[in-house]
Motif scaffolding. Structure first.
Motif, PDB file in Angstrom:
ATOM      1  N   LEU A 271       0.801  -1.214   0.000  1.00  0.00           N
ATOM      2  CA  LEU A 271       0.000   0.000   0.000  1.00  0.00           C
ATOM      3  C   LEU A 271       0.841   1.275   0.000  1.00  0.00           C
ATOM      4  N   GLY A 272       2.162   1.102   0.186  1.00  0.00           N
ATOM      5  CA  GLY A 272       3.027   2.277   0.193  1.00  0.00           C
ATOM      6  C   GLY A 272       2.865   3.125   1.480  1.00  0.00           C
TER       7      GLY A 272
ATOM      8  N   LEU B  93      -8.281   1.879   4.579  1.00  0.00           N
ATOM      9  CA  LEU B  93      -7.332   1.380   3.573  1.00  0.00           C
ATOM     10  C   LEU B  93      -8.034   1.002   2.257  1.00  0.00           C
ATOM     11  N   LEU B  94      -9.357   1.043   2.286  1.00  0.00           N
ATOM     12  CA  LEU B  94     -10.111   0.584   1.101  1.00  0.00           C
ATOM     13  C   LEU B  94     -10.472   1.741   0.186  1.00  0.00           C
ATOM     14  N   THR B  95     -10.758   1.417  -1.062  1.00  0.00           N
ATOM     15  CA  THR B  95     -11.285   2.435  -1.993  1.00  0.00           C
ATOM     16  C   THR B  95     -12.684   2.802  -1.539  1.00  0.00           C
ATOM     17  N   ILE B  96     -13.257   3.838  -2.155  1.00  0.00           N
ATOM     18  CA  ILE B  96     -14.593   4.268  -1.730  1.00  0.00           C
ATOM     19  C   ILE B  96     -15.599   3.133  -1.907  1.00  0.00           C
ATOM     20  N   GLY B  97     -15.487   2.457  -3.040  1.00  0.00           N
ATOM     21  CA  GLY B  97     -16.405   1.343  -3.298  1.00  0.00           C
ATOM     22  C   GLY B  97     -16.173   0.242  -2.285  1.00  0.00           C
TER      23      GLY B  97
ATOM     24  N   ARG C  27      -6.724   0.864  -1.431  1.00  0.00           N
ATOM     25  CA  ARG C  27      -6.220   2.089  -2.032  1.00  0.00           C
ATOM     26  C   ARG C  27      -4.748   2.219  -1.683  1.00  0.00           C
ATOM     27  N   THR C  28      -3.895   2.439  -2.692  1.00  0.00           N
ATOM     28  CA  THR C  28      -2.472   2.612  -2.386  1.00  0.00           C
ATOM     29  C   THR C  28      -2.203   4.097  -2.162  1.00  0.00           C
ATOM     30  N   ALA C  29      -1.046   4.359  -1.516  1.00  0.00           N
ATOM     31  CA  ALA C  29      -0.696   5.749  -1.219  1.00  0.00           C
ATOM     32  C   ALA C  29      -0.514   6.552  -2.497  1.00  0.00           C
TER      33      ALA C  29
ATOM     34  N   LYS D 193      -5.168   1.328  -7.301  1.00  0.00           N
ATOM     35  CA  LYS D 193      -6.086   0.377  -6.675  1.00  0.00           C
ATOM     36  C   LYS D 193      -5.417  -0.976  -6.622  1.00  0.00           C
ATOM     37  N   LEU D 194      -5.629  -1.689  -5.536  1.00  0.00           N
ATOM     38  CA  LEU D 194      -5.072  -3.023  -5.396  1.00  0.00           C
ATOM     39  C   LEU D 194      -6.212  -4.001  -5.129  1.00  0.00           C
TER      40      LEU D 194
END
Lengths: 453, 109
Positions: free
Chosen positions: A62-63, A78-82, A109-111, A115-116
């Motif tokens: 995640l950086g 740590l997650l995307t909005i979705g 969500r990465t720094a 997206k991961l």
């Protein structure tokens, strides 16, 4: 797996346990090292999601750095909005209810803002009283799986597109087939309409049937050689007044629609002329004037031959026939005594050539059982052999007539029809036959009786 | 079906068309084309030599009548020479033996 599982078991004893311990020591110098550098992400959170512990692998993916995460961020952060939305509405409630979740697809969500895609499994750890203490979570990098699935999806889309294209091609083929069928139906309808139109035109050349003439029997035959069934031969029979009937038969030069239009003009000219002046010569003279004026004067000469007659049945069965001919082959009479004679009309000329045409005339009387036959040269010019000059001819017709006489009109036409069919391809011209005669006195016949047995 | 072959020769009294073959519906147009190309002067005789005529039907008769009209339009006259018996019979039936001048052969001037 079995071996390693046993090796992890501290109750293992004996040589095997010693070997396993050696392996373990070789591979992983410490459990801490395994936790931090495992090929998957680990994190532990409090029940409210606050991150309590996280391994280096996941931080690296995640950086992020540990100090900024532990105790400061929630797992959902740590997650995307979705992913966050899904976590709040599904993941967290289900986890609280079931105590564990496995292989749930989420997006982290990465720094760097990327997206991961990951597969997340979580287990709730409970205290001795059964109270939930914390959540242990394993995170697997699902990039490869995602791209595999995307590839699957892409292939499915391709397959569906190909299927759709095949469907469209099939629909187009179906449409083309329907159009071809429509076109064929249209062509058939056109053909039927043309056939109807030709049939109507054909009836303007010859009547569909002859009227009944009191005291006379009649019979006709009509054969057209042209494919459109429009012939250059014509005939008719119609009343002049209460006692006399007119009839004619002829042949225009040429074939096909042009000949047919001339034929039609000729037929109606003769009918009209006969009503005006019932003399046979007068009708043909009028026709000659009409054709000459209509065609020859315009530089497109057209001609016909015709024989025109007036018949007057007598009270005693003897019937008077007066004929006029313009260049037409002579009529044939089949006498009651078995003879056959031509009725020449010398001096007659093809109709339509000269402004005033000479017309030949002849008169005869038909007794009961006698038949008058008019014919066109399709009969006498029919080829009876391979050569051009092997024609049926007038002599053969005379002999044929003598062989039939005495014969009724119907018998005469039937015999000639059979003869014409026998010519086959030799009959290459239009042919018309018109026969009329006085019925023979009915022969005395013994009435049939039923046998008593 | 033998093709129609038409050749032309000239005499002191006018042109002679030698017709060889069948003068029927299919071939009559060829004959008419030849006739239409003929330039005749008043007083000339157009002679149609029918020595080689193998067959003549009503279309052929029509073509002969067209030739007659062509000659008369130019003030010329027309004669049929060496008419085969079968064609002569047809000409007689339709009365044309009295319309056309008939000559025994093409050389009879």
């Amino acid at each position: 797996m079995g071996r390693r599982g046993q090796g992890a078991d501290p109750s293992g004893t004996g040589d095997d346990a010693g070997v396993d311990a050696t392996f373990t020591a070789l591979l992983e110098d410490s459990a801490e090292e395994l936790y931090e550098s495992a090929p998957c992400g680990y994190l532990s959170t409090l029940m409210d999601g606050t991150i309590a512990r996280i391994n280096a692998t996941l931080l690296d993916w995640l950086g992020l750095d540990r100090a900024g995460v532990v105790g400061r961020r929630h797992f959902a952060d740590l997650l995307t909005i979705g992913g966050k939305l899904y976590h709040e509405t599904h993941f967290a409630p289900l986890l609280r209810m079931q105590g564990e979740l496995r292989g749930v697809a989420l997006e982290m969500r990465t720094a760097a803002g990327g997206k991961l895609p990951v597969l997340v499994s979580s287990v709730v750890k409970y205290g001795t009283e059964g109270e939930p203490l914390l959540i242990r979570t394993t995170v697997f990098d699902a990039s490869d799986r995602r791209s595999y699935e995307e590839e699957l999806l892409r292939r499915r889309r391709d397959a569906e597109q190909a299927r759709a294209e095949a469907e469209r091609a099939r629909a187009e083929a179906e449409e083309a087939r329907r159009q071809a069928e429509d076109a064929q139906r249209q062509a058939e309808a056109d053909r039927a309409r043309l056939a109807d139109a030709l049939a109507v035109l054909q009836q303007s050349l010859v009547p569909a049937s002859l009227p009944e003439v009191p005291g006379l029997e009649t019979a006709v035959y009509y054969h057209t050689a042209s494919a459109d069934r429009l012939g250059g031969d014509f005939y008719d029979l119609f009343p002049l007044d209460g006692t006399r009937w007119a009839f004619f038969l002829g042949d225009v030069c040429g074939k096909g629609p042009q000949a047919a239009s001339l034929t039609s003009l000729t037929r109606y000219t003769l009918r009209a002329a006969a009503l005006h002046d019932p003399e046979p010569t007068a009708a043909l003279t009028t026709l000659n004037a009409v054709l000459h004026e209509r065609y020859a004067a315009g530089g497109d000469p057209r001609y016909c031959t015709a024989i025109f007659g007036v018949v007057e049945p007598g009270a005693d069965g003897r019937t008077t026939v007066r004929l006029a001919s313009g260049g037409h082959p002579p009529a044939l009479v089949l006498r009651a005594d078995g003879r056959a004679d031509y009725l020449p009309t010398p001096g007659g000329l093809l109709i339509g050539i000269l402004p005033t045409a000479p017309i030949g005339t002849v008169e005869t009387t038909l007794a009961p059982g006698e038949t008058l036959l008019l014919y066109t040269d399709g009969l006498t010019e029919a080829r009876t052999g391979p050569g051009c000059d092997q024609l049926f001819g007038e002599d053969a017709l005379l002999a044929f007539g003598a062989g039939q006489a005495p014969a009724s009109p119907q018998e005469t036409v039937s015999a000639l029809t059979k003869l014409l069919r026998g010519f086959g391809d030799g009959l290459d011209d239009d042919t018309a036959l018109l026969a009329l005669g006085v019925p023979a006195a009915r022969p005395h016949t013994r009435p049939a009786t039923n046998s008593p047995s | 079906m033998n093709p129609l072959n038409i050749t032309r020769s000239d005499t002191a009294s006018g042109p002679v068309l030698h017709v060889v073959g069948e003068l029927d519906y299919d071939q009559a147009a060829t004959f008419r084309r030849h006739v239409d190309q003929l330039v005749l002067t008043p007083g000339q005789w157009l002679v149609i030599d029918l020595t080689g005529l193998e067959f003549c039907d009503s279309s052929g008769i029509t073509a002969l009548l067209a030739a007659r009209q062509h000659a008369h339009a130019a003030g010329a006259d027309i004669a049929l020479a060496a008419v085969p018996a079968k064609t002569m019979r047809v000409l007689t039936i339709v009365g044309l033996d009295r319309i056309f001048t008939i000559r025994p052969d093409a050389d009879t001037a």
